[in-house]
Design an enzyme around this catalytic site. Structure first.
Site, PDB file in Angstrom:
ATOM      1  N   GLN A 100     -14.772 103.103  74.753  1.00 51.88           N
ATOM      2  CA  GLN A 100     -14.730 102.179  73.616  1.00 51.88           C
ATOM      3  C   GLN A 100     -15.702 102.590  72.514  1.00 51.88           C
ATOM      4  O   GLN A 100     -15.881 101.863  71.547  1.00 51.88           O
ATOM      5  CB  GLN A 100     -14.978 100.742  74.082  1.00 51.88           C
ATOM      6  CG  GLN A 100     -13.822 100.227  74.932  1.00 51.88           C
ATOM      7  CD  GLN A 100     -13.919  98.760  75.286  1.00 51.88           C
ATOM      8  OE1 GLN A 100     -14.721  98.011  74.760  1.00 51.88           O
ATOM      9  NE2 GLN A 100     -13.077  98.333  76.217  1.00 51.88           N
ATOM     10  N   HIS A 170     -17.062  97.592  76.318  1.00 48.33           N
ATOM     11  CA  HIS A 170     -17.649  96.509  75.505  1.00 48.33           C
ATOM     12  C   HIS A 170     -18.694  96.992  74.512  1.00 48.33           C
ATOM     13  O   HIS A 170     -19.873  96.631  74.577  1.00 48.33           O
ATOM     14  CB  HIS A 170     -18.278  95.435  76.402  1.00 48.33           C
ATOM     15  CG  HIS A 170     -17.272  94.694  77.212  1.00 48.33           C
ATOM     16  ND1 HIS A 170     -17.601  93.675  78.067  1.00 48.33           N
ATOM     17  CD2 HIS A 170     -15.929  94.826  77.302  1.00 48.33           C
ATOM     18  CE1 HIS A 170     -16.511  93.216  78.654  1.00 48.33           C
ATOM     19  NE2 HIS A 170     -15.485  93.902  78.206  1.00 48.33           N
ATOM     20  N   ASP A 189     -21.907  93.659  75.644  1.00 46.65           N
ATOM     21  CA  ASP A 189     -22.749  93.676  76.855  1.00 46.65           C
ATOM     22  C   ASP A 189     -22.572  94.964  77.663  1.00 46.65           C
ATOM     23  O   ASP A 189     -23.050  95.071  78.786  1.00 46.65           O
ATOM     24  CB  ASP A 189     -22.502  92.435  77.713  1.00 46.65           C
ATOM     25  CG  ASP A 189     -21.145  92.460  78.416  1.00 46.65           C
ATOM     26  OD1 ASP A 189     -20.351  93.421  78.215  1.00 46.65           O
ATOM     27  OD2 ASP A 189     -20.862  91.518  79.174  1.00 46.65           O
ATOM     28  N   ARG A 254     -20.699  88.605  74.782  1.00 45.69           N
ATOM     29  CA  ARG A 254     -20.002  89.532  75.685  1.00 45.69           C
ATOM     30  C   ARG A 254     -19.418  90.713  74.914  1.00 45.69           C
ATOM     31  O   ARG A 254     -19.836  91.844  75.088  1.00 45.69           O
ATOM     32  CB  ARG A 254     -18.898  88.796  76.451  1.00 45.69           C
ATOM     33  CG  ARG A 254     -18.167  89.665  77.485  1.00 45.69           C
ATOM     34  CD  ARG A 254     -17.203  88.792  78.286  1.00 45.69           C
ATOM     35  NE  ARG A 254     -16.490  89.533  79.301  1.00 45.69           N
ATOM     36  CZ  ARG A 254     -15.341  90.176  79.101  1.00 45.69           C
ATOM     37  NH1 ARG A 254     -14.767  90.166  77.904  1.00 45.69           N
ATOM     38  NH2 ARG A 254     -14.749  90.801  80.100  1.00 45.69           N
ATOM     39  N   TYR A 289     -25.543  82.131  72.743  1.00 44.09           N
ATOM     40  CA  TYR A 289     -24.105  81.850  72.873  1.00 44.09           C
ATOM     41  C   TYR A 289     -23.629  81.859  74.325  1.00 44.09           C
ATOM     42  O   TYR A 289     -22.429  81.808  74.579  1.00 44.09           O
ATOM     43  CB  TYR A 289     -23.324  82.775  71.922  1.00 44.09           C
ATOM     44  CG  TYR A 289     -23.603  82.328  70.492  1.00 44.09           C
ATOM     45  CD1 TYR A 289     -24.799  82.683  69.865  1.00 44.09           C
ATOM     46  CD2 TYR A 289     -22.754  81.452  69.834  1.00 44.09           C
ATOM     47  CE1 TYR A 289     -25.115  82.193  68.602  1.00 44.09           C
ATOM     48  CE2 TYR A 289     -23.056  80.960  68.573  1.00 44.09           C
ATOM     49  CZ  TYR A 289     -24.239  81.331  67.968  1.00 44.09           C
ATOM     50  OH  TYR A 289     -24.544  80.823  66.722  1.00 44.09           O
ATOM     51  N   ALA A 295     -18.785  80.902  79.701  1.00 40.80           N
ATOM     52  CA  ALA A 295     -17.665  81.469  78.944  1.00 40.80           C
ATOM     53  C   ALA A 295     -16.971  80.309  78.245  1.00 40.80           C
ATOM     54  O   ALA A 295     -16.576  79.341  78.893  1.00 40.80           O
ATOM     55  CB  ALA A 295     -16.688  82.194  79.867  1.00 40.80           C
ATOM     56  N   TYR A 297     -16.555  76.875  76.491  1.00 41.25           N
ATOM     57  CA  TYR A 297     -17.356  75.648  76.571  1.00 41.25           C
ATOM     58  C   TYR A 297     -18.087  75.586  77.908  1.00 41.25           C
ATOM     59  O   TYR A 297     -17.660  76.202  78.891  1.00 41.25           O
ATOM     60  CB  TYR A 297     -16.459  74.416  76.425  1.00 41.25           C
ATOM     61  CG  TYR A 297     -15.531  74.482  75.236  1.00 41.25           C
ATOM     62  CD1 TYR A 297     -16.035  74.380  73.938  1.00 41.25           C
ATOM     63  CD2 TYR A 297     -14.158  74.653  75.411  1.00 41.25           C
ATOM     64  CE1 TYR A 297     -15.188  74.453  72.845  1.00 41.25           C
ATOM     65  CE2 TYR A 297     -13.307  74.726  74.313  1.00 41.25           C
ATOM     66  CZ  TYR A 297     -13.822  74.623  73.037  1.00 41.25           C
ATOM     67  OH  TYR A 297     -12.986  74.700  71.967  1.00 41.25           O
ATOM     68  N   ASP A 299     -18.139  73.901  80.707  1.00 38.78           N
ATOM     69  CA  ASP A 299     -17.251  72.902  81.298  1.00 38.78           C
ATOM     70  C   ASP A 299     -16.872  73.203  82.751  1.00 38.78           C
ATOM     71  O   ASP A 299     -16.033  72.498  83.325  1.00 38.78           O
ATOM     72  CB  ASP A 299     -15.968  72.815  80.457  1.00 38.78           C
ATOM     73  CG  ASP A 299     -15.270  74.173  80.315  1.00 38.78           C
ATOM     74  OD1 ASP A 299     -15.737  75.165  80.936  1.00 38.78           O
ATOM     75  OD2 ASP A 299     -14.279  74.256  79.592  1.00 38.78           O
ATOM     76  N   GLU A 337     -21.485  77.056  85.419  1.00 39.57           N
ATOM     77  CA  GLU A 337     -21.920  76.881  84.027  1.00 39.57           C
ATOM     78  C   GLU A 337     -22.891  75.712  83.876  1.00 39.57           C
ATOM     79  O   GLU A 337     -23.879  75.809  83.145  1.00 39.57           O
ATOM     80  CB  GLU A 337     -20.692  76.657  83.126  1.00 39.57           C
ATOM     81  CG  GLU A 337     -19.857  77.930  82.967  1.00 39.57           C
ATOM     82  CD  GLU A 337     -18.672  77.761  82.031  1.00 39.57           C
ATOM     83  OE1 GLU A 337     -18.281  78.747  81.415  1.00 39.57           O
ATOM     84  OE2 GLU A 337     -18.122  76.640  81.928  1.00 39.57           O
ATOM     85  N   LYS A 405      -3.360  91.845  72.299  1.00 40.94           N
ATOM     86  CA  LYS A 405      -2.339  91.810  73.342  1.00 40.94           C
ATOM     87  C   LYS A 405      -1.239  90.782  73.143  1.00 40.94           C
ATOM     88  O   LYS A 405      -0.249  90.799  73.865  1.00 40.94           O
ATOM     89  CB  LYS A 405      -2.985  91.654  74.717  1.00 40.94           C
ATOM     90  CG  LYS A 405      -3.722  90.356  74.924  1.00 40.94           C
ATOM     91  CD  LYS A 405      -4.342  90.343  76.317  1.00 40.94           C
ATOM     92  CE  LYS A 405      -4.789  88.957  76.692  1.00 40.94           C
ATOM     93  NZ  LYS A 405      -5.382  88.886  78.020  1.00 40.94           N
TER      94      LYS A 405
HETATM   95 CA   LIG Z   1     -16.420  77.461  80.290  1.00 43.20          CA
HETATM   96 CA   LIG Z   2     -20.168  81.883  74.180  1.00 45.23          CA
END
Ligand SMILES: [Ca+2]
Ligand SMILES: [Ca+2]
Length: 482
Positions: A100, A170, A189, A254, A289, A295, A297, A299, A337, A405
């Site tokens: 990459q 990445h 990352d 990321r 972030y 990743a 929210y 949640d 998370e 994609k």
């Molecule tokens: Ca999440």
């Molecule tokens: Ca984030």
């Protein structure tokens, strides 16, 4: 007692409202993608057979400028005639098949047409003579060239910063110059904690010590957005992390391939996440972030952080069965998370897309290319649409995000303050292409888009093709309603 109950119902209500907002970003159906035909735009293939065009900008000379990742070419294209010229080839670029890295970011001086401002900044991988680890023999540099109008080429290379992390995975490497005349630069990352680099520690939450900054040891810049003076030095008003000031502007990223300023100075970003939850972020100085702990929210949905670098036992026997931490082998610590927190954590404005833990990540429609069916879009750029004399009606305050994609470009409507997204992401310009980057003409009625030469993209029937419709193309979409 009654008061306490009322308070808790109120907090439940707030939670419910918030959750409602959070879960609006459900994956689009194939039918929704297939409806993205947009006959109000005329489509023209301006140039074909570019060599892995990567980043595209509109220069102050009213030409399009782009980088070719694998050839090291800097190409200039007249947007009206399609006349194309390779202005320069970076002589010491290193590129290896499938990596990459290569020639990635490009930004022209905002006053490019004025004397003493004919600067072209690029980010490029070159050999690293000081490499400590043979697995990572290269470095990324941000290099400034000067445009020589007489010779019509670039001269006087100056590496304004050297020794930036460089891995096969990445890389991110989006380079923009802000309204404050600073360089903003994304570093991924490095693909740590997954696939080839499964046991390499993820550094997205790590920041350098004072001694590392003094020694110009930038290895902890992985998973960050940097802010630099135009000469590569550290701006005096950059944020401090753990008491140390460096080039770092934000942490916890990321793979942020998109970065774009709105006219009011707000900075927007797109970021590729794991198996779900590609993100649209509002970038704020000193922000965290969340990656790799969160990743999308916060949640506990579709992702948890399985830290393979800290795995106990024989590493050769440890495999990652899921790539999203939802299934992890014995000896690998998993952090939900909700178990992680940071006072500077900033949630995304929007995700593409969020799913529950019961989501089927092995959709048979995509066959052996199951990752193409995952609820992500592979966001490759973010471009704030600035309107113009012939602005497209209803498009003010839109962020355009290209997908590698899904064969579409998403239009995301924002509020007047550019702090909140409105409604769902709208897919547009459906084709069997991997859209890499986008820019609008200053008039606002033409969009120029570059496409990958190869790779996998989803077809109209939902299956995956490895044959793209317009390999290495510059495509123009002109707004002309019937
Ligand atoms: Ca999440
Ligand atoms: Ca984030």
């Amino acid at each position: 007692m009654k008061k306490a109950t009322q308070l808790s119902s109120l907090s439940l209500l707030i939670t419910a409202l918030f959750s409602q907002q959070v879960f609006a970003d459900v994956p689009l159906t194939l039918e929704q993608y297939n409806q993205a035909t947009n006959p109000e735009f005329k489509r023209t293939v301006v140039v074909q057979n570019l060599n892995s065009p990567h980043n595209l900008v509109w220069g102050g000379d009213n030409n399009l400028w782009l980088t070719e990742q694998t050839s090291g070419n800097i190409v200039r294209i007249n947007p009206n005639t399609g006349a194309k010229k390779t202005i320069f080839t970076v002589p010491d670029m290193v590129y290896d098949e499938g990596a990459q890295y290569g020639l990635l970011g490009i930004a022209l001086d905002p006053k490019f047409n004025q004397a003493n401002h004919q600067f072209v900044y690029v980010s490029v991988s070159i050999k690293n003579p000081n490499a400590k680890d043979p697995a990572f023999p290269n470095q990324m540099v941000i290099r400034r060239y000067t445009y020589d109008a007489k010779k019509d080429t670039l001269v006087n290379p100056v590496d304004i910063i050297k020794g930036l992390p460089c891995s096969r995975d990445h890389q991110s490497s989006r380079l923009v110059i802000g309204p404050d005349n600073k360089i903003y630069y994304t570093i991924g990352d490095q693909g740590s904690n997954q696939l080839t680099y499964l046991f390499k520690p993820n550094l997205a939450q790590k920041t350098p010590t004072k001694a590392e900054v003094s020694a110009k040891d930038w290895h902890k810049y992985a998973g960050k957005i940097l802010r630099l003076n135009l000469d590569g030095s550290i701006p005096s008003d950059n944020p401090y992390f753990d008491g140390v000031q460096s080039h770092i502007y934000t942490i916890g990223h990321r793979n942020a391939q998109g970065l774009s300023f709105a006219p009011n100075g707000k900075l927007l970003q797109s970021e590729q996440s794991a198996n779900s939850d590609d993100e649209i972020n509002l970038i704020v100085k000193g922000g965290n972030y969340g990656w790799p702990y969160v990743a999308g929210y916060k949640d506990n949905n579709g992702y948890a952080y399985a830290n393979f670098s800290a795995a106990k036992g024989d590493q050769s026997k440890i495999k990652d069965p899921a790539l999203n931490g939802l299934k992890a082998p014995e000896g690998v610590r998993v952090t939900k998370e909700s178990e992680w927190s940071d006072k500077n954590f900033i949630q995304p404005l929007k995700t593409l897309f969020t799913v529950g833990n019961d989501h089927n990540f092995n959709d048979p429609t995509c066959g052996e290319y199951a990752y193409v069916c995952w609820p992500t879009v592979a966001a490759s750029s973010a471009y704030f649409y600035k309107g113009g004399k012939s602005a497209i009606p209803g498009w003010e305050n839109s962020l355009l995000v290209t997908s590698l994609k899904r064969g579409v470009i998403f239009r995301i409507q924002m509020d007047d303050s550019i702090s909140v997204t409105k409604g769902d992401a709208i897919p547009m310009f459906r084709s069997e292409n991997r859209y890499r980057d986008i820019v609008a003409s200053p008039n606002g009625n033409e969009l120029f888009v570059i496409t990958d030469n190869a790779g996998s993209v989803q077809k109209n029937d939902g299956t995956v093709t490895k044959t793209v419709a317009n390999p290495g193309a510059l495509i123009k979409f002109t707004y002309q309603p019937k």
